[in-house]
Enzyme design. Sequence first.
Site, PDB file in Angstrom:
ATOM      1  CG  PHE A  49      -1.644   1.349   1.477  1.00 44.84           C
ATOM      2  CD1 PHE A  49      -2.772   1.546   0.300  1.00 44.84           C
ATOM      3  CD2 PHE A  49      -1.586   2.186   2.287  1.00 44.84           C
ATOM      4  CE1 PHE A  49      -3.530   2.684   0.574  1.00 44.84           C
ATOM      5  CE2 PHE A  49      -2.127   3.302   2.427  1.00 44.84           C
ATOM      6  CZ  PHE A  49      -3.268   3.530   1.348  1.00 44.84           C
ATOM      7  CD  GLU A  69      10.640   5.222   1.656  1.00 43.67           C
ATOM      8  OE1 GLU A  69      10.706   6.296   2.710  1.00 43.67           O
ATOM      9  OE2 GLU A  69      10.629   5.377   0.535  1.00 43.67           O
TER      10      GLU A  69
HETATM   11  C1  BEZ Z   1       4.589   5.404   0.604  1.00 42.92           C
HETATM   12  O1  BEZ Z   1       3.421   4.885   0.861  1.00 42.92           O
HETATM   13  O2  BEZ Z   1       4.514   5.975  -0.577  1.00 42.92           O
HETATM   14  C2  BEZ Z   1       5.473   5.485   1.586  1.00 42.92           C
HETATM   15  C3  BEZ Z   1       5.447   6.424   2.685  1.00 42.92           C
HETATM   16  C4  BEZ Z   1       6.652   6.366   3.365  1.00 42.92           C
HETATM   17  C5  BEZ Z   1       7.399   5.443   3.333  1.00 42.92           C
HETATM   18  C6  BEZ Z   1       7.522   4.577   2.350  1.00 42.92           C
HETATM   19  C7  BEZ Z   1       6.597   4.551   1.431  1.00 42.92           C
END
Ligand code: BEZ
Length: 194
Positions: A4, A83
């Site tokens: 997601f 991340e």
């Molecule tokens: C995302 O869903 O795009 C996302 C947000 C934060 C960290 C990694 C991915």
Amino acid sequence: MWIFAYGSLIFRPSFDYLEQRRAFVAGWTRRFWQGSPDHRGTPETPGRVVTLVADEHAWCGGAAFRIDPAQGEAVLAMLDAREQAGFERHRLPLWDSPDSPAPFADGLTYVASTDNPHFLGPLDEPSIADWIARSHGPSGPNSDYARNLHDALHALGIDDPHVRTIAQLLGRLAAPGFPTSPHSGPSGLPDPAR
Ligand code: BEZ
């Protein structure tokens, strides 16, 4: 396996996927409350990126990507590395819409908890927009991130008032006559370094 995306993964997934569809998660809201020392800012002057914040009655819309199970571990390892500044894997049910009778799948996402060292927390939206307008990191201007996110949500038919307000404010901040160079904005507004 489903991932997601509610932030930059929507407009920059950078992995192969078999299918993409709009999806919602229950009990979460999207907020520009996470500091970005590595992508849209620096350790000294972090940018602001979105995270999911628990909110019992909220729904957050984004994109779900279906990944080939054979590539799942490699994709997650790549995302864990990308991340690593405060975000952690989180499993949650994915819904087609808030009106759906049941979720269509379980998915994985990344959430920055409120006790991670880069968490910046709440701030009024004009100040967030000003912070974003001044921030820049190895992945580019923080304002590009915010505008790309707004445009990607719009393309999915999702209206997020928090993102829309900040994107609109950034549009205004970028207009001639408004300083947008890093950390040289109007006096009295917060410095992103703090
Ligand atoms: C995302 O869903 O795009 C996302 C947000 C934060 C960290 C990694 C991915």
